[in-house]
Scaffold this motif. Sequence first.
Motif, PDB file in Angstrom:
ATOM      1  N   ILE A  35       0.839  -1.208   0.000  1.00 24.53           N
ATOM      2  CA  ILE A  35       0.000   0.000   0.000  1.00 24.53           C
ATOM      3  C   ILE A  35       0.871   1.253   0.000  1.00 24.53           C
ATOM      4  CG2 ILE A  35      -1.650   1.319   1.373  1.00 24.53           C
ATOM      5  CD1 ILE A  35      -2.911  -1.315   2.215  1.00 24.53           C
ATOM      6  N   LYS A  36       1.942   1.267   0.765  1.00 22.92           N
ATOM      7  CA  LYS A  36       2.843   2.429   0.800  1.00 22.92           C
ATOM      8  C   LYS A  36       3.519   2.641  -0.545  1.00 22.92           C
ATOM      9  CE  LYS A  36       3.972   2.389   5.733  1.00 22.92           C
ATOM     10  NZ  LYS A  36       5.064   2.214   6.737  1.00 22.92           N
ATOM     11  N   ALA A  37       3.762   1.529  -1.275  1.00 22.59           N
ATOM     12  CA  ALA A  37       4.480   1.632  -2.546  1.00 22.59           C
ATOM     13  C   ALA A  37       3.562   2.023  -3.692  1.00 22.59           C
ATOM     14  CB  ALA A  37       5.176   0.316  -2.854  1.00 22.59           C
ATOM     15  N   VAL A  38       2.421   1.352  -3.869  1.00 23.05           N
ATOM     16  CA  VAL A  38       1.559   1.576  -5.041  1.00 23.05           C
ATOM     17  C   VAL A  38       0.130   1.936  -4.668  1.00 23.05           C
ATOM     18  CG1 VAL A  38       2.952   0.038  -6.468  1.00 23.05           C
ATOM     19  CG2 VAL A  38       1.005  -0.890  -5.202  1.00 23.05           C
ATOM     20  N   GLY A  39      -0.196   1.986  -3.359  1.00 14.57           N
ATOM     21  CA  GLY A  39      -1.548   2.286  -2.943  1.00 14.57           C
ATOM     22  C   GLY A  39      -2.434   1.045  -2.972  1.00 14.57           C
ATOM     23  N   ILE A  40      -3.747   1.276  -2.894  1.00 17.87           N
ATOM     24  CA  ILE A  40      -4.699   0.161  -2.916  1.00 17.87           C
ATOM     25  C   ILE A  40      -5.117  -0.086  -4.356  1.00 17.87           C
ATOM     26  CG2 ILE A  40      -6.967  -0.646  -2.163  1.00 17.87           C
ATOM     27  CD1 ILE A  40      -6.643   0.962   0.366  1.00 17.87           C
ATOM     28  N   VAL A  41      -4.784  -1.265  -4.887  1.00 19.15           N
ATOM     29  CA  VAL A  41      -5.088  -1.589  -6.280  1.00 19.15           C
ATOM     30  C   VAL A  41      -6.564  -1.925  -6.443  1.00 19.15           C
ATOM     31  CG1 VAL A  41      -4.555  -3.160  -8.174  1.00 19.15           C
ATOM     32  CG2 VAL A  41      -2.733  -2.412  -6.627  1.00 19.15           C
ATOM     33  N   GLN A  42      -7.117  -2.737  -5.553  1.00 21.83           N
ATOM     34  CA  GLN A  42      -8.526  -3.137  -5.613  1.00 21.83           C
ATOM     35  C   GLN A  42      -9.296  -2.376  -4.530  1.00 21.83           C
ATOM     36  OE1 GLN A  42     -10.163  -5.195  -7.761  1.00 21.83           O
ATOM     37  NE2 GLN A  42     -12.038  -4.581  -6.713  1.00 21.83           N
ATOM     38  N   PRO A  43     -10.153  -1.438  -4.901  1.00 23.67           N
ATOM     39  CA  PRO A  43     -10.852  -0.636  -3.890  1.00 23.67           C
ATOM     40  C   PRO A  43     -11.770  -1.498  -3.026  1.00 23.67           C
ATOM     41  CG  PRO A  43     -11.041   0.366  -6.060  1.00 23.67           C
ATOM     42  CD  PRO A  43     -10.488  -1.008  -6.265  1.00 23.67           C
ATOM     43  N   PRO A  44     -11.880  -1.201  -1.745  1.00 25.87           N
ATOM     44  CA  PRO A  44     -12.835  -1.894  -0.878  1.00 25.87           C
ATOM     45  C   PRO A  44     -14.272  -1.608  -1.321  1.00 25.87           C
ATOM     46  CG  PRO A  44     -11.182  -0.743   0.418  1.00 25.87           C
ATOM     47  CD  PRO A  44     -11.022  -0.272  -0.987  1.00 25.87           C
ATOM     48  N   VAL A  45     -15.186  -2.523  -0.999  1.00 30.69           N
ATOM     49  CA  VAL A  45     -16.600  -2.380  -1.332  1.00 30.69           C
ATOM     50  C   VAL A  45     -17.348  -1.957  -0.078  1.00 30.69           C
ATOM     51  CG1 VAL A  45     -18.668  -3.528  -2.211  1.00 30.69           C
ATOM     52  CG2 VAL A  45     -16.413  -4.136  -3.120  1.00 30.69           C
ATOM     53  N   VAL A  46     -18.124  -0.853  -0.186  1.00 31.30           N
ATOM     54  CA  VAL A  46     -18.880  -0.341   0.949  1.00 31.30           C
ATOM     55  C   VAL A  46     -20.323  -0.157   0.533  1.00 31.30           C
ATOM     56  CG1 VAL A  46     -16.838   0.810   1.901  1.00 31.30           C
ATOM     57  CG2 VAL A  46     -18.390   2.073   0.385  1.00 31.30           C
ATOM     58  N   SER A  47     -21.177   0.060   1.524  1.00 31.49           N
ATOM     59  CA  SER A  47     -22.587   0.359   1.267  1.00 31.49           C
ATOM     60  C   SER A  47     -23.079   1.326   2.324  1.00 31.49           C
ATOM     61  CB  SER A  47     -23.428  -0.925   1.280  1.00 31.49           C
ATOM     62  OG  SER A  47     -23.334  -1.560   2.540  1.00 31.49           O
ATOM     63  N   GLN A  48     -24.165   2.006   1.990  1.00 31.48           N
ATOM     64  CA  GLN A  48     -24.730   2.972   2.922  1.00 31.48           C
ATOM     65  C   GLN A  48     -25.253   2.248   4.161  1.00 31.48           C
ATOM     66  OE1 GLN A  48     -24.720   6.312   1.955  1.00 31.48           O
ATOM     67  NE2 GLN A  48     -25.321   6.881   4.034  1.00 31.48           N
ATOM     68  N   GLN A  49     -25.042   2.840   5.331  1.00 34.05           N
ATOM     69  CA  GLN A  49     -25.531   2.242   6.558  1.00 34.05           C
ATOM     70  C   GLN A  49     -27.054   2.161   6.515  1.00 34.05           C
ATOM     71  OE1 GLN A  49     -23.381   4.841   9.440  1.00 34.05           O
ATOM     72  NE2 GLN A  49     -22.745   2.912  10.378  1.00 34.05           N
TER      73      GLN A  49
END
Length: 558
Positions: A35-49
Amino acid sequence: MQLIKVDPRALVESPDHSRQTKSSPQADALLLASIKAVGIVQPPVVSQQADGGNGFLINAGRRRVRLAIAAGLEQIDVLVDDPANDNGAMRSMVENIAREALNPVDQWRAIERLVALGWTEEAIGVALALPVRQIRKLRLLANVLPAMLDHMAKGDMPDERQLRTIASASLDEQKEVWKKHKPSKADPQVSWWSVAQALQKTRMFARHASFGDDLAQAYGIAWVEDLFAPADEDSRYTTDVEAFLGAQQEWMTANLPKKGVIAETTNWGEVKLPPKAERVYGKPTKSDCTAMYLDRDGRVQTVHYRMPAAKKPKGKGAAGPNNAADEVGEVSKPRPDVTRKGVEMIGDLRTDALREALGRAPIEDDTLMALLILAFAGQNVSVTTGSGGTYYGHSRLAKNAVVLFDADGKLAFDMDTLRVAARTMLVDVLSCRENATNSGVVACVAGEVVGADAFLPNMGTEDFLACLSRPALEASCKDTPVLPRQRVKDTRAALVEHFKEGHFVHPSAVFAPDQAKLSDWLSRSATAADDEETEEDADNIDDGISGDEAEAFQEAAE
């Protein structure tokens, strides 16, 4: 679904994530460096509370969000999706499996969670590309004791065979075994072999059964499928060994050929043929006999043998026996009415009843003293004598004699004290248990004298009646309104219900001694006494003293 940027610290962690066990520090360090080198490649999946909150709930990527915060990122990309009907349970499980295999414990719990949310086993199998048999296997493992599961989640896992044994046991049995084998600070590792051995039960497989469904129902056999066995074989089994062997025995009796016998086996599992019988290893002829027996796995096996031809009697005009071809020999005893477990139960019940009778039943003083003498003739009593021998229980029995002494070490007692001491001594000595403490026939004689039959408990229970054979069980219906049923299980249940408020004692449990055993004991004891007198006379002769002189010396000494 849309892609937005958010502060990772504003995201809310979902309480229903599939991966419950913590990842290793090494794996976290590698992901943090990535993550420090290239960041997050696959974004996390979220939903509205869904509970009215204004934030976003993490459906997938909880670990990526946590390490992004650790890396000091101010914003990250996330995919916003609509809430799922099952709160994202299936999506969370699939996403975790695709990235890294779930811990087996997490996989079991995730499947149980999906079932609780309304997923069927078939639907879970289609979604995860797993056969339904595998889903059922995982569901069975989810029934492992929660305390064991928590320890397994730490990485201390049993092998598949041990896990199969543990999962097949009931939770109550697992709980009792876990108390003895759970880890401690001194020994954090669990001996799964010991746990599995304590829960191991003998299995009798349906593929080894010669009987059909009718006998299986008659003996109350319920087959259980072993979900860990290969899918292409019949893995059904039962742990009711007595019922399985009883059904096999009845099938052999019904299907015995004309010149056939039911044979027993040795301790090594070899068949016992009649004396002088010659086993036939090739193709049998019509005149050969057949022996059927049960091997160690409970399977019906068949061997052929022939008996030697009868010798022709000597002399003219003598006619030989004409039934030599029909002789098959004697090799097997009929199945006993009461199993070994039932005999042991009778021994325990007899001992308890005998002790209660000796403690409470009215006994005359002369009878009491006679019983006390009789008790020391029991086969479980050994006493150290002047001529040698060893008695290991004298320290335990000495407490019964201590009460007969006063403070000065003198014998001082009244009749009441003597009676109590004699009863207590009898209680400690006499036993009917089927082990090394068995007093033999003398305990039955004592029980009959003091009326111990009246103290026997009700034996019309499920535990004891299960130890009776079909003929013995049907014979127990005599003098009762209960009629034998087609199934043994139903007959037993009817008897249990009938004797629930009554009292039943099996004829083999009463204290009346077997006359053959009593006569044998009397003859053997008399023979032993004669032998001792003969040895004593021989010793006197060796010393140059006659028998009359020895008696004179004895009278003078007295």
